[in-house]
Structures are given as C-alpha cells and as structure tokens.
Design an enzyme around this catalytic site. Structure first.
Site, PDB file in Angstrom:
ATOM      1  N   LYS A 186       0.843  -1.187   0.000  1.00 12.36           N
ATOM      2  CA  LYS A 186       0.000   0.000   0.000  1.00 12.36           C
ATOM      3  C   LYS A 186       0.881   1.241   0.000  1.00 12.36           C
ATOM      4  O   LYS A 186       2.037   1.161   0.437  1.00 12.36           O
ATOM      5  CB  LYS A 186      -0.968   0.008   1.182  1.00 12.36           C
ATOM      6  CG  LYS A 186      -0.413  -0.367   2.542  1.00 12.36           C
ATOM      7  CD  LYS A 186       0.685   0.424   3.143  1.00 12.36           C
ATOM      8  CE  LYS A 186       0.404   1.902   3.295  1.00 12.36           C
ATOM      9  NZ  LYS A 186       1.645   2.636   3.698  1.00 12.36           N
ATOM     10  N   TYR A 271      -3.403   4.612   6.748  1.00 14.81           N
ATOM     11  CA  TYR A 271      -3.785   3.666   7.787  1.00 14.81           C
ATOM     12  C   TYR A 271      -5.019   4.140   8.545  1.00 14.81           C
ATOM     13  O   TYR A 271      -5.907   3.345   8.880  1.00 14.81           O
ATOM     14  CB  TYR A 271      -2.627   3.453   8.772  1.00 14.81           C
ATOM     15  CG  TYR A 271      -1.509   2.604   8.232  1.00 14.81           C
ATOM     16  CD1 TYR A 271      -1.633   1.221   8.152  1.00 14.81           C
ATOM     17  CD2 TYR A 271      -0.316   3.177   7.811  1.00 14.81           C
ATOM     18  CE1 TYR A 271      -0.607   0.435   7.670  1.00 14.81           C
ATOM     19  CE2 TYR A 271       0.723   2.399   7.326  1.00 14.81           C
ATOM     20  CZ  TYR A 271       0.571   1.036   7.259  1.00 14.81           C
ATOM     21  OH  TYR A 271       1.603   0.254   6.766  1.00 14.81           O
TER      22      TYR A 271
END
Length: 441
Positions: A186, A271
C-alpha cells in the site's frame, strides 16, 4: 453427659526412655526407607518419552498436546501447522529496501504456507548478499531489466511488489503479463486511474491481486472490529484516529512527488483511512480536509507535511483523522460508542498493539485491557494470500479495496485545495469491496 476425666498414673523415667527410644527407632527406620527410595529413583536410568498428543490426519489440523495450563491462565495458541516446503507458495520479492530487508524477508521464514523463491533488485551487490543469507539460487535473482523472465520460473507463484508507489502500476502490470499472482504494497498506486489499470491487467491475465493491508489481518484490530459488530458498547458515534512520525531525509523517495504520489497522506495517513473503514464496515459519503507544510523545510518542497480530515458516514458516524510527518511517533485510534469507548495504542505499528476499553457500571467506571498474543503481521497477510492461491479464493483485500482508498484520498486532497466538503462518488458497499473473511491461525 461426657464421662469425667480420670487421672492417668504418672509414667516412670524408665518407661519414658523406653517410649522415646521406640519412637526414635521408628523415625530412623522411616528415614532409611525414604532415603532408600530416593537412592533407587536417582539410580534408575532416564528414558526419553514423548508427551501424550493427538495427531490429526489432516495436515492443516494442529497437533494437540496434553493440557498443562490451568483454565485461569491465558491459553496457548494451537501448535503451528506449516505445510511441507514443496507445498508452500513461492514468492518473488521485488525491491530490497527497508521494508523487505527489515520485515518481509524475515517474515517469510515464519510463514506456514509461503516461502521465498526469488529476488528482484537494482543492486547486484546487495542482492548477492541477501540471496546468500536466505538461500536463494543465483538463477532466481533478477534485475529490473530481466524482471519479465520471472515468467519462466516455475518456483514463483506470487510476485510481491515492494517498490516506491510510483512504480507499482508498471510492475504489477508486467507481473500479471508474466502470469504470476500479485501482492502489492500500500498505497496501491499514485492515482485511482492507475489502480483501475492494475485491476484490469490482473483480470485479463486471470491472476489474483491483493493489496497488503496488514492491519486487516492483525488480531487486535480484528477483535475490536468484532466487538463493534456485536454492538457490545452500543452504536458507534465518533472515531478519533492519528498516525504520525518524524522523517529526516529529503532525498528519500517518500519526499519525491513522482515516486510517492503524495506525502504523509498516502504513506501513513492511509492507515487511519483504511482501518476506520475496516472496523466500521462502512464507506464515507463526504470528506472535509486541511493540509499544511512548513515554509522553507526542505523535506516538504514536493509533498505535504500534515493533513487533517473528517469523514462523514451515512449512519451519522464522524471520523476525525490526523497524520503528520514532522512530530514524534504516535499511532492510535479511539472509538467512542454510546455505552463506552474502545482504544487502540500502537494501532498501526508492526507490533505492540494495546487494546483497552471503558464503560460505566452504576457508580463504577470499568476499565479493561484485552491481552492477545502477538503475530507477525507480514507473515499473516502473506499466508492469507497463499491460502487464496492454493484454494482459488478472492483475497480479503483485493485491488478494489485499494482503489476505494485512492478515490477517498483524491477527495481529501480536493477538499484541502478548495476549502470545502467533497462528496464521495462511490456506490459500492464495504462488504462488496472485500473477499471472504480470512481464516487466520
């Protein structure tokens, strides 16, 4: 009526000595018997025996050893059930930077269903040393120019892309054309449009694509999500999330716009965004954001230093999120519910998660810490993807999950530029973006 006590005649000195001598003899004989027993035990040969165990026939079922802990102590996890090496899924790790060397390569040694099969790097010297350390054959080491030759390596089932964000699309597309399944770090890419191209390439090649959202496979975060799903604290009202750290090298790729695609938001702010969506099982309908970079700081000439944003959900939940590249490390979130709160410290860290809660009970305020065993987050997510490859399942965090984050991040940047709320143009539910729930050991 109790019988009256009668006086006993006094014992003579001779009688007393006789009795004590008799008891002493008995005691001595007992001591000799005990010592004799000890000597016999000490002289007996030791014999190695295996503890009692139940051994299931299925290789995926754990061996069950005899019980030794009381029910009043936290119970041990099941014994590990690694597949034989020749049955594990082979990984080619692309990029030998911090994450690969410090986390991913060591984690592959802890996996049950995954193994290291190949390396790809632009540094022959570094790759030679790493290959020797991890037992990778010379013919399974590739440069970025020879990357496409992975197609011929039958030991490689999955390519794990651990490159700067701006290179993700190219190497995912090339990897898919080589016929390999793809695990991509990611953020998935630099833009939502790139994500769509990556998904299309993998679909065309009929290979699986998973984005490495390790938090969604981490036990503490999954436990908090389960508590929310059961509404043990009533409905959620507010989420407060913060992920911050201090950076120092302006020449690092994270501070170059073309390689990073942005600054603190896609790197660590993601996140807060992704985990909030995960624990709530909901998608935001609107965002409102602010961003800032300190003038004159060489770290932030191309990318942003700080982003703060709010996400609004259709059920009335508000999430307040903050991410910063120039403060002491802090990684936490708190979920405020009608009947109490849940708090996660070190929420986005590689280890050390600390889950706690509080609620009222009459005149009492009850605080609870929920202790759970640590797992290696990278090994856990890789083994989930390997399980999907072995059993032909859709990953829990497929490319569509990565695309959704980019759609939201682009709305956050737009809101920060324009200084007003931005609607999220997405019709997919959170459940539709995921594959089946992972079976985690």
């Amino acid at each position: 009526m109790r019988e009256p006590l009668t006086a006993q005649p006094p014992i003579s000195r001779k009688g007393f000595l006789t009795l004590t001598g008799r008891y002493a003899a008995i005691g001595a004989m007992s001591g000799l018997a005990i010592q004799s027993s000890k000597d016999a035990f000490a002289q007996a040969p030791l014999k190695a025996t295996s503890p009692p165990a139940r051994v299931p026939a299925k290789p995926e079922d754990p061996i069950v050893l005899e019980k030794w802990k009381s029910e009043y102590d936290q119970q041990s996890a099941p014994t590990p059930t690694p597949l034989p090496p020749d049955q594990r899924v082979g990984y080619a790790v692309v990029g030998l930077g911090h994450l690969s060397l410090e986390e991913i390569l060591p984690a592959l040694g802890m996996c049950k269903k995954s193994k290291l099969a190949a390396l790809v790097s632009g540094s022959p010297e570094k790759m030679k040393k790493v290959a020797a350390q991890y037992g990778v054959k010379t013919e399974s080491c590739y440069s970025y120019e020879t990357y496409d030759q992975l197609k011929e390596n039958k030991e490689v089932d999955v390519i794990y892309i651990v490159l700067p964000n701006g290179l993700h699309k190219e190497y995912v597309v090339r990897g898919a054309k080589a016929g390999k399944h793809i695990l991509c770090e990611k953020p998935m890419a630099n833009t939502a449009e790139e994500c769509k191209e990556m998904i299309a390439a993998c679909n065309k090649a009929n290979v699986k694509l998973m984005v490495a959202y390790r938090i969604q496979y981490q036990p503490h975060n999954r436990k908090l999500r389960e508590i929310l799903q059961k509404k043990e604290f009533g409905p959620v009202k507010v989420v407060e999330a913060s992920n911050c750290q201090s950076t120092a090298n302006p020449d690092h790729w994270r501070h170059k716009l073309k390689l990073a695609g942005g600054g603190v938001l896609p790197d660590i702010g993601l996140y807060c965004l992704n985990t909030t969506r995960f624990i709530l099982g909901e998608e935001p309908t609107e965002v409102f954001a602010y961003q800032y970079s300190t003038p004159g700081n060489p770290l932030f000439t191309q990318v942003e230093e700080f982003v703060s944003w709010q996400m609004r959900f259709s059920n009335g939940i508000i999430a307040n999120c903050t991410t910063h590249y120039n403060v002491h490390e802090s990684r936490r979130y708190r979920v405020l519910c009608e009947k109490g709160w849940l708090n996660m410290d070190k929420a986005y860290a590689y280890k050390g998660q600390d889950l706690s809660s509080a609620k009222a009970d009459g005149r009492l305020e009850l605080h609870q810490n929920i202790g759970m065993a640590e797992v290696n987050q990278f090994a856990t997510e890789m083994d989930h993807f390997s399980d999907c490859v072995i059993n032909n399942k859709k990953p829990f965090t497929p490319g569509e999950e990565g695309l959704q984050d980019h759609i939201i991040m682009e709305a956050i940047y737009k809101s920060a530029r324009e200084g007003k709320p931005v609607k999220i143009n997405s019709t997919q539910t959170n459940a539709a973006l995921h594959g089946p729930e992972p079976e985690l050991g």
